[in-house]
Structure formats: C-alpha cells, structure tokens
Design a protein around this motif. Structure first.
Motif, mmCIF file in Angstrom:
data_model
loop_
_atom_site.group_PDB
_atom_site.id
_atom_site.type_symbol
_atom_site.label_atom_id
_atom_site.label_comp_id
_atom_site.label_asym_id
_atom_site.label_seq_id
_atom_site.Cartn_x
_atom_site.Cartn_y
_atom_site.Cartn_z
ATOM 1 N N LEU A 136 0.734 -1.245 0.036
ATOM 2 C CA LEU A 136 -0.011 0.028 -0.051
ATOM 3 C C LEU A 136 0.880 1.293 -0.075
ATOM 4 C CD1 LEU A 136 -2.828 1.272 0.352
ATOM 5 C CD2 LEU A 136 -2.565 1.139 2.742
ATOM 6 N N HIS A 137 1.935 1.092 0.776
ATOM 7 C CA HIS A 137 2.843 2.222 0.735
ATOM 8 C C HIS A 137 4.337 2.006 0.226
ATOM 9 C CE1 HIS A 137 0.224 3.782 4.201
ATOM 10 N NE2 HIS A 137 -0.125 4.217 3.359
ATOM 11 N N PRO A 138 4.848 2.918 -0.097
ATOM 12 C CA PRO A 138 6.501 2.613 -0.448
ATOM 13 C C PRO A 138 7.057 2.109 0.622
ATOM 14 C CG PRO A 138 5.996 4.917 -1.077
ATOM 15 C CD PRO A 138 4.789 4.070 -0.157
ATOM 16 N N LEU A 139 8.217 1.160 0.098
ATOM 17 C CA LEU A 139 9.215 0.409 1.307
ATOM 18 C C LEU A 139 10.709 1.308 1.066
ATOM 19 C CD1 LEU A 139 6.985 -1.597 0.498
ATOM 20 C CD2 LEU A 139 8.725 -3.389 1.560
ATOM 21 N N PRO A 140 11.182 1.611 2.237
ATOM 22 C CA PRO A 140 12.615 1.848 2.511
ATOM 23 C C PRO A 140 13.289 0.866 1.649
ATOM 24 C CG PRO A 140 11.593 2.167 4.372
ATOM 25 C CD PRO A 140 10.743 1.413 3.688
ATOM 26 N N LEU A 141 14.232 1.209 0.836
ATOM 27 C CA LEU A 141 15.279 0.401 0.196
ATOM 28 C C LEU A 141 16.269 -0.169 1.408
ATOM 29 C CD1 LEU A 141 15.350 -0.787 -2.526
ATOM 30 C CD2 LEU A 141 17.062 0.727 -3.249
ATOM 31 N N LEU A 142 16.055 -0.927 2.094
ATOM 32 C CA LEU A 142 16.554 -1.435 3.194
ATOM 33 C C LEU A 142 16.472 -2.958 3.420
ATOM 34 C CD1 LEU A 142 16.336 1.485 5.838
ATOM 35 C CD2 LEU A 142 18.322 0.951 4.350
ATOM 36 N N PRO A 143 17.499 -3.827 3.422
ATOM 37 C CA PRO A 143 17.141 -5.217 3.594
ATOM 38 C C PRO A 143 16.481 -5.586 5.203
ATOM 39 C CG PRO A 143 19.331 -4.965 3.790
ATOM 40 C CD PRO A 143 18.729 -3.645 3.317
ATOM 41 N N GLY A 144 15.670 -6.466 5.156
ATOM 42 C CA GLY A 144 14.950 -6.759 6.471
ATOM 43 C C GLY A 144 14.117 -6.123 7.175
ATOM 44 N N LEU A 145 13.772 -4.966 6.720
ATOM 45 C CA LEU A 145 12.855 -4.012 7.649
ATOM 46 C C LEU A 145 11.453 -4.512 7.277
ATOM 47 C CD1 LEU A 145 12.503 -1.564 9.391
ATOM 48 C CD2 LEU A 145 12.469 -0.121 7.399
ATOM 49 N N VAL A 146 10.852 -4.788 8.073
ATOM 50 C CA VAL A 146 9.274 -5.157 7.791
ATOM 51 C C VAL A 146 8.411 -3.926 7.944
ATOM 52 C CG1 VAL A 146 7.392 -6.610 8.375
ATOM 53 C CG2 VAL A 146 9.795 -7.567 8.633
ATOM 54 N N SER A 147 7.882 -3.597 6.571
ATOM 55 C CA SER A 147 6.784 -2.497 6.646
ATOM 56 C C SER A 147 5.353 -3.010 6.895
ATOM 57 C CB SER A 147 6.873 -2.164 5.162
ATOM 58 O OG SER A 147 5.881 -1.133 5.210
ATOM 59 N N HIS A 148 5.065 -2.901 8.062
ATOM 60 C CA HIS A 148 3.446 -3.489 8.609
ATOM 61 C C HIS A 148 2.530 -2.423 7.847
ATOM 62 C CE1 HIS A 148 4.699 -6.851 10.995
ATOM 63 N NE2 HIS A 148 5.576 -5.867 11.318
ATOM 64 N N GLN A 149 1.672 -2.531 7.222
ATOM 65 C CA GLN A 149 0.472 -1.639 6.622
ATOM 66 C C GLN A 149 -0.845 -2.432 6.850
ATOM 67 O OE1 GLN A 149 1.893 -1.319 2.426
ATOM 68 N NE2 GLN A 149 3.972 -0.704 3.045
ATOM 69 N N PRO A 150 -1.712 -1.774 6.705
ATOM 70 C CA PRO A 150 -3.238 -2.219 6.802
ATOM 71 C C PRO A 150 -3.460 -3.557 6.138
ATOM 72 C CG PRO A 150 -3.410 0.088 6.675
ATOM 73 C CD PRO A 150 -1.851 -0.254 6.467
ATOM 74 N N GLY A 151 -3.691 -4.579 6.786
ATOM 75 C CA GLY A 151 -3.989 -5.632 5.905
ATOM 76 C C GLY A 151 -2.866 -6.588 5.713
ATOM 77 N N SER A 152 -1.677 -5.989 5.561
ATOM 78 C CA SER A 152 -0.390 -6.500 4.902
ATOM 79 C C SER A 152 0.921 -6.348 5.647
ATOM 80 C CB SER A 152 -0.380 -6.283 3.379
ATOM 81 O OG SER A 152 0.044 -4.748 3.481
ATOM 82 N N ALA A 153 1.887 -7.094 5.112
ATOM 83 C CA ALA A 153 3.358 -6.502 5.475
ATOM 84 C C ALA A 153 4.203 -6.937 4.224
ATOM 85 C CB ALA A 153 3.737 -7.627 6.786
ATOM 86 N N HIS A 154 5.182 -6.111 4.116
ATOM 87 C CA HIS A 154 6.105 -6.364 3.090
ATOM 88 C C HIS A 154 7.503 -6.146 3.644
ATOM 89 C CE1 HIS A 154 2.458 -5.756 1.004
ATOM 90 N NE2 HIS A 154 2.993 -6.506 -0.147
ATOM 91 N N ARG A 155 8.359 -6.766 2.805
ATOM 92 C CA ARG A 155 9.755 -6.507 3.469
ATOM 93 C C ARG A 155 10.875 -6.937 2.111
ATOM 94 N NH1 ARG A 155 10.201 -11.814 7.500
ATOM 95 N NH2 ARG A 155 10.149 -13.453 5.884
ATOM 96 N N LEU A 156 12.085 -6.556 2.169
ATOM 97 C CA LEU A 156 12.876 -6.712 1.101
ATOM 98 C C LEU A 156 14.087 -7.455 1.646
ATOM 99 C CD1 LEU A 156 13.113 -3.033 -0.279
ATOM 100 C CD2 LEU A 156 12.315 -5.054 -1.429
ATOM 101 N N ARG A 157 14.615 -8.434 0.899
ATOM 102 C CA ARG A 157 16.001 -8.978 1.260
ATOM 103 C C ARG A 157 16.805 -8.817 0.027
ATOM 104 N NH1 ARG A 157 13.005 -14.015 -0.155
ATOM 105 N NH2 ARG A 157 14.160 -15.437 -1.879
ATOM 106 N N HIS A 158 18.198 -8.950 0.322
ATOM 107 C CA HIS A 158 19.183 -8.383 -0.866
ATOM 108 C C HIS A 158 19.869 -10.019 -0.631
ATOM 109 C CE1 HIS A 158 22.773 -5.958 -2.448
ATOM 110 N NE2 HIS A 158 21.643 -6.129 -3.453
ATOM 111 N N GLU A 159 20.171 -10.574 -1.845
ATOM 112 C CA GLU A 159 20.898 -11.538 -1.990
ATOM 113 C C GLU A 159 21.329 -11.844 -3.347
ATOM 114 O OE1 GLU A 159 17.743 -15.133 -2.865
ATOM 115 O OE2 GLU A 159 17.923 -14.809 -0.833
ATOM 116 N N GLY A 160 22.658 -12.039 -3.437
ATOM 117 C CA GLY A 160 23.464 -12.596 -4.743
ATOM 118 C C GLY A 160 23.042 -11.392 -5.702
ATOM 119 N N GLY A 161 22.973 -10.128 -5.475
ATOM 120 C CA GLY A 161 23.039 -8.996 -6.071
ATOM 121 C C GLY A 161 21.624 -8.628 -6.564
#
Length: 267
Positions: A136-161
């Motif tokens: 629903l919202h943009p995510l900071p371009l940071l690995p492992g940070l969970v973005s809790h948003q209404p009804g959802s959660a998202h996160r980024l991981r960085h692996e192998g480029g």
C-alpha cells in the motif's frame, strides 16, 4: 514513456486520485500519493482481452487512466506515477522485475515495472502496479525491514546482487518478485509490454483480472474468482455467469463498460 517534452497533467492526476493535501518532496508525501493512486486507479488487463493495443506514451496513458477513468497494468501505472512524481519534484528511476509468485521452476522474463524514488529520508521502492498483493505504501530500500501496513506486511531482502520483495497479505510470507537497481530505458519497457500484451503464453491474454488496493479493502478478480479481503478477513465467491461481470467491474473496481461488452477470456 514520459519525457520532459511531454509533462504530466498534475492537476488532472491529483483530481483523479482525490489527493488535495500539500505536495512536498519527502517520504510522507510519497506515501500519500502511493496510497491514493492505488485506491483510485485499479490494476486491470481488460484492453488486452478486447484486442486493443497498450500504448505507453504519457498522453495515451493519461487519456486512459485519468480521463477515461480506467485502470491498467504495471507499465501504465509506472509510467503515470513516475511522470506525476517528477512533476512534483521527485527523482525516480524505472526498474524491471521478474515475478516470482507461484514459485516458477524456470526463470520468467522481466515483465514487471516499478520505481526507485529518492527522498530526503532515503531511497524507496514505489510500486503502484502490482495489484492485490502489492504494498500500500512505498518501502525503504533497506533489507530485512518489515513494513506493516493495513492488512499486509512487506519486506525486502538482498541476496546475490538481487533485491527480492516478500509479501504477506494474510497467507504467510511469499516471494513476489526480484529486481536489480539497473535503470530501464523506455525501449526496455516497450519490449516487455509487447510480450505481456501479445504473446499467447502471457497470463494477461488468458484471464480477466481486475485488482484494487485500499487501506482496509483489497479486491482481486482473477478469471471467475473474486476475493475480497477486509482487514484480516477474506471472502471468496465465484462469478457464475457472464452477465455478472460488468456490474461487478463497475461496483467493485469503478470500471464501466458498455452493455454487451464481452472479453476474450471466458469467466
């Protein structure tokens, strides 16, 4: 794609997404615009099924998504959102991703478009064109940070480029797509758009889909199945007759078509 010679009609865009708050080049304003865009403009592939070309020049995208009050898929959303953000004053880069939903056994082409956006608070992934599973919202371009948003959660991981976006919209964590930070040229997106809209194996040539993400309600129509998720509660129903489809598209997604419209895909 947008160019400096082809500016976004920002007033018309803001009216379309019902955004009337002050505009600033910062992370909070980016989040406001991101949420408002998705709430107002659905993800949909209906022109593909009607045999109409998907044009990515900004004038065509604005005519369809703003003035005709239609939706579109990721290339159209990314084109419009990037142009609007740049008109506000943000600096953006267009990126491409391989969709991982469904755990494909062979690599898929890079057929998803998203944005990297610079703000004074840091770099953000902005994606208004992934449909019901997207953030629903943009995510900071940071690995492992969970973005809790209404009804959802998202996160980024960085692996192998690669950066991988993971999402949880009620069924646990799953990989959504993988991308790099290599900026894409307009021709790269045109090639991907051509494949997605014309190749027989493209899912967008096979089934009707319309999806809309709002703060407390996510609606996803794929083929004959409609899933509506309100906060953490999900309901699914089948569309059993063609005559149910047009009223559903209008009521749930704000997509109005003339009576008798039939799509290539059967529902």
């Amino acid at each position: 794609m947008a160019s400096t010679a082809d500016p976004c009609d920002l007033d018309a865009y803001l009216a379309r997404i019902a955004h009337d708050r002050p505009l600033r080049v910062d992370a909070a304003c980016l989040a406001d615009l991101h949420e408002a865009h998705q709430a107002a403009i659905p993800f949909e592939n209906l022109d593909v099924l009607l045999g109409r070309p998907i044009r990515l020049d900004l004038a065509s995208v604005q005519e369809k998504l703003i003035h005709a009050r239609r939706g579109g898929y990721c290339f159209e959303h990314a084109t419009l959102f990037k142009a609007a953000l740049e008109q506000v004053g943000f600096h953006c880069r267009l990126l491409a991703a391989r969709v991982l939903v469904g755990a494909p056994t062979t690599p898929r082409a890079r057929t998803h478009a998203l944005l990297e956006v610079d703000t004074p608070q840091g770099q953000y992934l902005a994606d208004v064109g992934f449909g019901g599973a997207g953030p629903l919202h943009p995510l900071p371009l940071l690995p492992g940070l969970v973005s809790h948003q209404p009804g959802s959660a998202h996160r980024l991981r960085h692996e192998g480029g690669l950066w991988v976006l993971e999402g949880d919209v009620g069924a646990g964590w799953s990989d959504l797509y993988a991308f790099t930070l290599e900026a894409q040229l307009p021709i790269d997106i045109e090639m991907a758009n051509h494949f997605v809209s014309t190749h027989p194996s493209s899912v967008f040539r096979q089934i009707v889909t319309a999806q809309r993400v709002r703060r407390t309600r996510r609606a996803v129509l794929r083929g004959s199945t409609l899933e509506v998720r309100v906060n953490c509660h999900s309901e699914t129903r089948e569309i059993n007759a063609e005559e149910e489809l047009l009223p559903l598209l209008a009521q749930e997604f704000g997509l109005v078509f003339p009576p008798g419209t039939r799509f290539t895909a059967q529902v």
